[in-house]
Design an enzyme around this catalytic site. Sequence first.
Site: not given
Length: 339
Positions: A207, A217, A229, A245, A260, A286, A325
């Site tokens: 990610k 958000r 982040k 990872e 992602k 998004s 979405y």
Amino acid sequence: MFDTFAGKDRIDMMLRRPRRNRKNEVVRSQTRETKLSVDNLIYPLFVVDGQNHKSEVKSLPGQFRLSLDHLLREVEECMALGVNCFDLFPAVDESLKDQMGTYSYSSKNFYLKYIQAIKNRFPEALIMTDVAMDPYSSDGHDGVVRNGKIVNDETLEVLAKMSVAQAEAGADIIGPSDMMDGRVEFIREALDTAGHTDVSIMSYTAKYASAYYGPFRDALDSAPKFGDKKTYQMDPANKREALVEAELDYLEGADYMMVKPALCYLDVIHMLKEEYPIPIAAYNVSGEYAMLKAASQNGWLDYDRAMSEMLLSIKRAGADVILTYAAKEYALLCAKSAH
Ligand code: PBG
């Protein structure tokens, strides 16, 4: 491999004419390398406490924050179209947020009640949940904040409690999206200890610290209150690091590995698909959805075609499962073209 053509007069004798395999729709669909099915899609839904509430997310046209009544209706409509897997994200009232994200595992949490309600009504729906502190944290971060830093190991305890509470409520797939080190193993052990050995983990493996999460958000009002982040989400410049990872998640028992966002990271999706024998998921986030919506609202591109091409490219890169979405829109499109 192309030596057989050497020396031939390519004007008179064009032995290989790739266009023959494109000459009509029957040939094209017979030889199509990648097929995307509604079965591959997971539909992320935003949920909010209350009744008779359905508010559109401004930066995500066509996506809504739903109270339970609307949520159940949405799930029913989607399942009639063949969309059977849903990933739920809670929009939590500011007054319920605290430093340790305690509302996330409180028996009062409306999110947990919603999971239960969907599973009661539609036992065959597959429910995925999000595990991270940001919707519940007064700091807006995915982990516990101490002296301005996101502390890893203390966060694991909260994530484990949240995961067990979600499993107890009936979640089928737990989706840790927080990027803390060691969380897959920690969550797996907590789930197993609580008797939830059948509950799957879809790890957000790679990610990235991406600009494309902006509209999400907005939807949850979950932007970090300070900083960014980047100390936990990956640097967009790094590809090989995704293997570190992935190796950890694989060894820690993840059932799926997710990349992602999707579009800017198709190379990472492809790499994980080649390297690991478990299902690869991609999150068509998004911002990716919002870009297409904005362009199509301006009349700059054909939404249905651009959206289908986008999803297809993610599948072609190697994703077995796509969170998008556009899941319902794609299913509607398939239903229309079947007639
Ligand atoms: C938070 C979370 C995010 C998304 C899913 N879970 C945002 C973030 O990390 O800030 C983004 C999804 C999207 O943009 O569609 N743990």
